[in-house]
Design a protein around this motif. Structure first.
Motif, short mmCIF file in Angstrom:
data_model
loop_
_atom_site.label_atom_id
_atom_site.label_comp_id
_atom_site.label_asym_id
_atom_site.label_seq_id
_atom_site.Cartn_x
_atom_site.Cartn_y
_atom_site.Cartn_z
N PHE A 1 4.30 9.07 -10.31
CA PHE A 1 4.22 8.82 -11.75
C PHE A 1 2.83 8.92 -12.38
O PHE A 1 2.74 9.12 -13.58
N ILE A 2 1.77 8.67 -11.62
CA ILE A 2 0.44 8.52 -12.23
C ILE A 2 -0.44 9.77 -12.11
O ILE A 2 -1.04 10.19 -13.09
N GLN A 3 -0.50 10.33 -10.90
CA GLN A 3 -1.46 11.43 -10.71
C GLN A 3 -1.12 12.61 -11.63
O GLN A 3 0.02 12.82 -12.01
N THR A 4 -2.16 13.36 -12.00
CA THR A 4 -1.99 14.52 -12.87
C THR A 4 -1.03 15.49 -12.20
O THR A 4 -1.15 15.75 -11.00
N GLU A 5 -0.08 16.01 -12.99
CA GLU A 5 0.95 16.92 -12.49
C GLU A 5 1.95 16.24 -11.55
O GLU A 5 2.63 16.92 -10.77
N ALA A 6 2.03 14.92 -11.59
CA ALA A 6 3.02 14.21 -10.76
C ALA A 6 4.42 14.67 -11.20
O ALA A 6 4.61 15.02 -12.36
N PRO A 7 5.40 14.66 -10.27
CA PRO A 7 6.73 15.14 -10.64
C PRO A 7 7.36 14.39 -11.82
O PRO A 7 8.08 14.98 -12.61
N LYS A 8 7.06 13.09 -11.94
CA LYS A 8 7.62 12.30 -13.05
C LYS A 8 6.48 11.64 -13.82
O LYS A 8 6.56 10.46 -14.18
N GLU A 9 5.42 12.39 -14.06
CA GLU A 9 4.21 11.83 -14.68
C GLU A 9 4.52 11.10 -15.99
O GLU A 9 5.17 11.63 -16.88
N VAL A 10 4.06 9.84 -16.06
CA VAL A 10 4.24 9.06 -17.28
C VAL A 10 3.05 9.32 -18.21
O VAL A 10 1.97 9.70 -17.76
N ASN A 11 3.28 9.11 -19.47
CA ASN A 11 2.28 9.42 -20.49
C ASN A 11 1.37 8.21 -20.73
O ASN A 11 1.68 7.36 -21.55
N ILE A 12 0.27 8.15 -19.98
CA ILE A 12 -0.71 7.07 -20.21
C ILE A 12 -2.08 7.69 -20.50
O ILE A 12 -2.36 8.79 -20.05
N ASP A 13 -2.88 6.96 -21.23
CA ASP A 13 -4.20 7.47 -21.61
C ASP A 13 -5.15 7.49 -20.41
O ASP A 13 -4.87 6.87 -19.38
N HIS A 14 -6.26 8.21 -20.55
CA HIS A 14 -7.23 8.37 -19.44
C HIS A 14 -7.80 7.03 -18.98
O HIS A 14 -7.99 6.81 -17.80
N PHE A 15 -8.10 6.15 -19.93
CA PHE A 15 -8.67 4.85 -19.58
C PHE A 15 -7.70 4.07 -18.68
O PHE A 15 -8.09 3.55 -17.64
N THR A 16 -6.44 4.00 -19.08
CA THR A 16 -5.42 3.29 -18.30
C THR A 16 -5.28 3.91 -16.92
O THR A 16 -5.19 3.20 -15.91
N LYS A 17 -5.28 5.24 -16.89
CA LYS A 17 -5.16 5.95 -15.61
C LYS A 17 -6.35 5.61 -14.71
O LYS A 17 -6.19 5.33 -13.53
N ALA A 18 -7.55 5.59 -15.29
CA ALA A 18 -8.77 5.29 -14.52
C ALA A 18 -8.73 3.85 -13.98
O ALA A 18 -9.05 3.61 -12.81
N ALA B 1 0.83 -1.20 0.00
CA ALA B 1 0.00 0.00 0.00
C ALA B 1 0.87 1.26 0.00
O ALA B 1 0.59 2.23 -0.72
N GLU B 2 1.97 1.24 0.78
CA GLU B 2 2.88 2.39 0.84
C GLU B 2 3.52 2.62 -0.53
O GLU B 2 3.57 3.75 -1.02
N LYS B 3 4.01 1.54 -1.14
CA LYS B 3 4.66 1.66 -2.45
C LYS B 3 3.67 2.10 -3.53
O LYS B 3 4.01 2.90 -4.40
N ALA B 4 2.45 1.57 -3.46
CA ALA B 4 1.42 1.93 -4.44
C ALA B 4 1.15 3.43 -4.38
O ALA B 4 1.07 4.10 -5.41
N LYS B 5 1.04 3.96 -3.17
CA LYS B 5 0.78 5.39 -2.98
C LYS B 5 1.94 6.21 -3.54
O LYS B 5 1.74 7.18 -4.25
N LYS B 6 3.16 5.77 -3.26
CA LYS B 6 4.36 6.49 -3.72
C LYS B 6 4.42 6.47 -5.26
O LYS B 6 4.66 7.50 -5.88
N ILE B 7 4.18 5.31 -5.86
CA ILE B 7 4.21 5.20 -7.33
C ILE B 7 3.11 6.09 -7.93
O ILE B 7 3.35 6.81 -8.90
N TYR B 8 1.93 6.04 -7.33
CA TYR B 8 0.82 6.86 -7.83
C TYR B 8 1.19 8.35 -7.79
O TYR B 8 1.03 9.07 -8.77
N GLU B 9 1.71 8.78 -6.63
CA GLU B 9 2.03 10.21 -6.47
C GLU B 9 3.20 10.65 -7.34
O GLU B 9 3.24 11.78 -7.80
#
Length: 167
Positions: free
Chosen positions: A106-123, A96-104
């Motif tokens: 790479f995944i969340q909008t405006e994340a410091p290292k945001e990866v380029n994934i489509d809206h469906f994948t993000k959802a 759970a800790e790692k999931a939160k860190k990865i989300y914050e």
């Protein structure tokens, strides 16, 4: 990284006397990969056709990351590595800790290292994170792998980084 540089430049322009405090990060020429065994030219040649083999080789991964850093797209490899590490996590609390860190990171909008994934994948990924499991990031990781495979790998194979390895 571009956002980071913009922020620093903006701050510099507002306070010209504080210029000394800011050093804009710039990728070094070529970072020496960690003490990994340098591959044989034959082994390195296989990476042209297999991103998987490249990413599984510590020297290959380090070389690829240096190349991506030079192109300002290192977050893709970092995300892939973070997902691999995440999948090996056994403790639900750690997961759970790692999931939160990865989300914050790479995944969340405006994340410091945001990866380029489509809206469906993000959802789908966000839905999976309600109850983190080893497969929570699978879809996003597959998308980023495919992106690196069809986009970054061919450029890497044409790069000086790679040509040094197959000499």
């Amino acid at each position: 990284r571009a956002k980071e540089i913009k922020t620093k430049l903006g701050t510099l322009l507002q306070k010209p006397d504080a210029t000394i405090d800011f050093i804009i990060p710039y990728p070094e020429k070529s970072e020496k990969p960690p003490k990994a065994q340098k591959p044989s030219p034959e082994e390195a040649l296989q990476w042209r056709d297999s991103l998987e083999k490249l990413l599984q080789n510590p020297y290959g991964l380090a070389s690829f990351r240096s190349f991506l850093r030079s192109e300002f797209s290192e977050e893709n490899a970092e995300f892939w590595v973070a997902c691999e590490d995440y999948k090996k996590t056994k403790s639900p609390v750690k997961m759970a800790e790692k999931a939160k860190k990865i989300y914050e990171e790479f995944i969340q909008t405006e994340a410091p290292k945001e990866v380029n994934i489509d809206h469906f994948t993000k959802a789908v990924t966000m839905k999976n994170l309600v109850e983190p499991s080893p497969t929570s990031f699978d879809m996003a990781q597959k998308r980023i792998f495919a992106l690196m495979e069809k986009d970054s790998l061919p450029r890497f194979v044409r790069s000086e980084f790679y040509h040094e390895l197959i000499k």
